[in-house]
Write an enzyme that holds these catalytic residues in place. Structure first.
Site, mmCIF file in Angstrom:
data_model
loop_
_atom_site.group_PDB
_atom_site.id
_atom_site.type_symbol
_atom_site.label_atom_id
_atom_site.label_comp_id
_atom_site.label_asym_id
_atom_site.label_seq_id
_atom_site.Cartn_x
_atom_site.Cartn_y
_atom_site.Cartn_z
ATOM 1 N N ASP A 55 19.390 77.372 44.948
ATOM 2 C CA ASP A 55 18.751 78.669 44.666
ATOM 3 C C ASP A 55 17.233 78.512 44.666
ATOM 4 O OD1 ASP A 55 21.252 79.762 44.415
ATOM 5 O OD2 ASP A 55 21.160 80.036 42.236
ATOM 6 N N LYS A 67 27.784 81.118 43.925
ATOM 7 C CA LYS A 67 28.775 81.757 43.054
ATOM 8 C C LYS A 67 29.920 80.809 42.744
ATOM 9 C CE LYS A 67 27.640 86.357 44.530
ATOM 10 N NZ LYS A 67 26.728 86.594 43.410
ATOM 11 N N ASN A 113 28.662 77.943 40.352
ATOM 12 C CA ASN A 113 28.430 78.472 38.999
ATOM 13 C C ASN A 113 29.759 78.705 38.271
ATOM 14 O OD1 ASN A 113 25.733 78.608 39.731
ATOM 15 N ND2 ASN A 113 25.771 80.801 40.173
ATOM 16 N N THR A 145 20.795 86.175 36.758
ATOM 17 C CA THR A 145 21.463 85.405 37.821
ATOM 18 C C THR A 145 22.597 84.560 37.241
ATOM 19 O OG1 THR A 145 19.289 85.213 38.844
ATOM 20 C CG2 THR A 145 21.065 83.872 39.798
ATOM 21 N N GLY A 151 27.580 87.140 35.995
ATOM 22 C CA GLY A 151 28.942 87.491 36.428
ATOM 23 C C GLY A 151 29.782 86.241 36.658
ATOM 24 N N ASP A 152 29.146 85.200 37.167
ATOM 25 C CA ASP A 152 29.875 83.939 37.410
ATOM 26 C C ASP A 152 30.298 83.306 36.086
ATOM 27 O OD1 ASP A 152 29.327 84.313 40.097
ATOM 28 O OD2 ASP A 152 27.459 83.165 39.984
ATOM 29 N N SER A 161 22.147 77.700 33.098
ATOM 30 C CA SER A 161 22.082 78.584 31.924
ATOM 31 C C SER A 161 23.461 78.831 31.304
ATOM 32 C CB SER A 161 21.424 79.910 32.312
ATOM 33 O OG SER A 161 22.223 80.590 33.248
HETATM 34 O O1 RIB Z 1 25.861 84.850 41.357
HETATM 35 C C1 RIB Z 1 24.639 84.154 41.453
HETATM 36 C C2 RIB Z 1 24.630 83.283 42.671
HETATM 37 O O2 RIB Z 1 24.699 84.095 43.829
HETATM 38 C C3 RIB Z 1 23.386 82.457 42.846
HETATM 39 O O3 RIB Z 1 23.457 81.220 42.192
HETATM 40 C C4 RIB Z 1 23.232 82.381 44.346
HETATM 41 O O4 RIB Z 1 23.367 81.109 44.877
HETATM 42 C C5 RIB Z 1 24.241 83.353 44.927
HETATM 43 O O5 RIB Z 1 25.333 82.711 45.440
#
Ligand code: RIB
Length: 301
Positions: A12, A39, A42, A239, A242-243, A282
């Protein structure tokens, strides 16, 4: 029960800006840093931090060692990740003064996944296991079909939205974890109730977990419905929120935790994640999530 996450791994590239750039505009960034994201990655980190057994599968390029090493540090099994002579996926992320973001993803090696690779990975998994997918890799329809043939449950976070998402065999998905925007794109409906109703009409055998930003989240399987509030916190960077929710929720239900409690853990974990800059870095450990829930409970009595 093992969770196989066949998902993206990204570097990122994060730029802090006053306001997100508009078409035709050139703006200055006040800060730049690279973080570990994607995503898929994460969500694997969130699953591991929530205490479930997770295997990440995917492809990295020559620049991708840091991504694999980070997953290993977090307790994710990486034996299925392959390295190819190419460039890893990356994301260009703008964060504005209010912590909102705007993201462009370049697929890189995430888009080089082929049938042969998926066959090899799925050989190690069986009917008790869960396949988790997002929408940042190639060959998703094949992965869904193959996983269902073997008997795995398929969980899907349909993000990001693409033109071809609706062509996937989504009727085979067992659980959708998605936000309101993704729900609107999948159903053509605007309001929460309409989105859920239409999701059940289109995908009758799937459970839906719909996140609604500061309005919380709702689970519905057509019979049971559970609601979870969003925790009010100061937003630094959304950022990966949601993940974090997706990974925590899936890990918790896979460990036999109730749906309602799993939603509480997921919501709390994502509220902690948005108080720190970056994506995977995070995501909080489960001890922090649990103690934050206990503290809030103690304060409320
Ligand atoms: O959901 C966040 C992610 O979306 C980021 O880390 C980025 O790499 C994209 O995939």
């Amino acid at each position: 029960m093992k969770i196989l996450n066949l998902g993206s791994l990204n570097i990122d590239k994060v730029y802090e800006v006053k306001d997100i750039v508009k078409p035709g505009e050139t703006i200055l960034a006040s800060f730049y840093k690279e973080y570990i994201g994607g995503k898929g990655l994460n969500q694997s980190v969130a699953i591991a931090k929530a205490g479930a057994e997770v295997y990440h599968a995917g492809l990295v390029g020559n620049d991708g060692n840091i991504l694999v090493e980070y997953l290993q540090e977090c307790g994710v099994d990486t034996k299925h990740i392959n390295s190819v002579d190419s460039v890893s996926g990356h994301a260009i992320i703008q964060i504005d003064n209010s912590g909102q973001n705007s993201i462009i993803v370049f697929g890189g090696t995430n888009q080089q996944i082929n049938e042969h690779y998926i066959d090899n990975v799925l050989n190690d998994f069986g009917a008790d296991d869960i396949l988790l997918l997002q929408n940042e890799i190639s060959m998703i329809p094949y992965a869904i079909h193959k996983a269902k043939e073997i008997g795995l449950k398929v969980a899907m976070n349909p993000s990001p939205i693409t033109d071809y998402l609706l062509d996937y065999p989504l009727e085979l998905v067992d659980i959708f974890i998605l936000n309101e925007i993704e729900g609107q794109a999948l159903t053509g409906k605007k309001e929460e109730e309409e989105i859920i109703k239409e999701m059940h009409a289109r995908y009758p055998s799937a459970a839906i977990v719909l996140t609604l930003g500061d309005k919380g989240s709702v689970y519905s399987d057509g019979i049971n419905e559970f609601r979870q509030k969003a925790y009010k916190v100061e937003v630094v960077d959304t950022t990966g929120a949601g993940d974090t929710f997706c990974g925590y929720y899936l890990a918790s239900v896979s460990k036999g935790i109730s749906i309602q409690k799993s939603m509480e853990l997921a919501s709390k974990a994502s509220s902690i994640a948005i108080q720190t800059k970056g994506a995977s870095n995070s995501i909080p450990d489960s001890a922090i999530v649990e103690s934050s829930i206990k503290e809030e409970f103690a304060e409320s009595i």
